[in-house]
Design an enzyme around this catalytic site. Structure first.
Site, mmCIF file in Angstrom:
data_model
loop_
_atom_site.group_PDB
_atom_site.id
_atom_site.type_symbol
_atom_site.label_atom_id
_atom_site.label_comp_id
_atom_site.label_asym_id
_atom_site.label_seq_id
_atom_site.Cartn_x
_atom_site.Cartn_y
_atom_site.Cartn_z
ATOM 1 N N ASP A 48 0.863 -1.170 0.000
ATOM 2 C CA ASP A 48 0.000 0.000 0.000
ATOM 3 C C ASP A 48 0.916 1.241 0.000
ATOM 4 O OD1 ASP A 48 -2.296 1.662 0.631
ATOM 5 O OD2 ASP A 48 -1.487 1.765 2.664
ATOM 6 N N ASP A 50 -0.215 5.119 1.031
ATOM 7 C CA ASP A 50 -0.461 6.095 2.105
ATOM 8 C C ASP A 50 -0.370 5.451 3.481
ATOM 9 O OD1 ASP A 50 -1.022 8.500 0.620
ATOM 10 O OD2 ASP A 50 -2.875 7.551 -0.037
#
Ligand code: TMP
Ligand code: MG
Length: 299
Positions: A48, A50
């Site tokens: 991922d 953020d």
């Protein structure tokens, strides 16, 4: 238990850092051994972006997500800034609320993303200003990011960055950090600009934090290309990130590393139940980097 921990800590001393929690150290040890034996040419990394590759806090202050980089920028009117802030204040507490199920949160997350993207499109954002906005932002990759990206590149291990953020912004962050190597591929929400370079819409199917499984299954071509790499290292910070590897073909091993950044006490148990390694308020890439060193024979 202690014996296992000792062996594991010898393999990877960083796993004894106080921020590291593991439900089943024996499983972590077995998976790591098996992946190391298979060789780093069988490994792929799915991460991922953020609050996983980027920092959650710096000097006590929250760091921005891809969306926040734009929201806080000079490209957004003050009225729109207020509306985006209101959305954040409404929906972020829902995102991290451990008393609600994913099923309950899902439609609310779609609502957040849809409303935020509608507001951004109204701002007639110019493509050629995105680089400046990223440069002027407080975006920060986690400490140790240079080693993480460089090591994967040097060992030609593919890195898929799978983000519900904004692809154009994310790419600019890693480009400006000098780590957008050719082994990096991004699945995210990309902006559609008209011929004069003004934002008119977002392209393709929306990726939000709880439909990464669907996003993965739409990209079978990518996972088909990587079918000789059935060993997966997954990095995330949300329970929605756990499905990022659902498109991987003939998976043999998966090791899931989860950053637990916020609401630690309420969420600790659910993170321990679903991630193999939980990193509690750790703003660094120290543990993933140590695992990568181990998987590449400390070279
Ligand atoms: P991800 O880290 O799973 O890719 O998700 C992106 C993050 O972006 C998620 O934690 C929520 C956040 N977000 C914002 O900060 N502002 C927004 O307007 C939206 C839609 C999401
Ligand atoms: Mg995240």
């Amino acid at each position: 238990m202690r014996q296992i921990d000792n062996r594991l800590n010898k393999m990877i001393p960083e796993l004894s850092n106080p921020c590291v929690l593991m439900r089943d150290p024996q499983r972590v040890q077995d998976v790591l051994r098996s992946m190391e034996r298979a060789g780093s040419n069988t490994v792929q990394v799915i991460s991922d972006f953020d609050m996983t590759l980027t920092r959650f806090k710096y000097n006590g202050q929250r760091c921005p997500t891809c969306h926040n980089i734009l929201d806080n920028s000079k490209l957004i009117s003050s009225e729109c800034k207020g509306q985006l802030k209101e959305l954040l204040n409404t929906y972020y507490p829902i995102e991290i609320d451990s008393s609600r199920s994913i099923e309950e949160k899902l439609p609310l997350m779609v609502e957040w993303w849809t409303k935020a993207h509608e507001l951004l499109v109204q701002q007639e954002i110019k493509k050629d200003l995105l680089a400046v906005v990223v440069e002027e932002s407080d975006a920060m990759l986690r400490d140790g990011y240079e080693f993480f990206f460089k090591h994967l590149h040097e060992h030609t291990i593919p890195l898929l960055i799978f983000s519900a953020g904004i692809g154009d912004i994310l790419e600019e962050v890693i480009r400006q950090a000098g780590v957008f190597y050719p082994n990096v591929k991004v699945f995210s929400n990309y902006m559609h600009f008209d011929e004069s370079g003004v934002l008119r819409a977002f392209k393709g199917v929306l990726i939000h934090i709880y439909n990464k499984r669907e996003g993965a299954l739409l990209n079978t071509g990518h996972f088909q290309e990587l079918r000789t790499r059935p060993n997966v290292l997954l990095l995330g910070d949300s329970l929605g990130d756990l499905t990022m590897a659902d498109g991987v073909q003939d998976m043999e091993n998966i090791l899931k590393i989860g950053f637990l950044n916020d609401k630690v006490e309420e969420r600790k148990q659910s993170y321990l139940d679903s991630y193999d390694i939980v990193l509690v308020t750790d703003e660094t890439m120290e543990v993933p980097n140590a695992i990568l060193r181990y998987l590449t024979g400390n070279k």
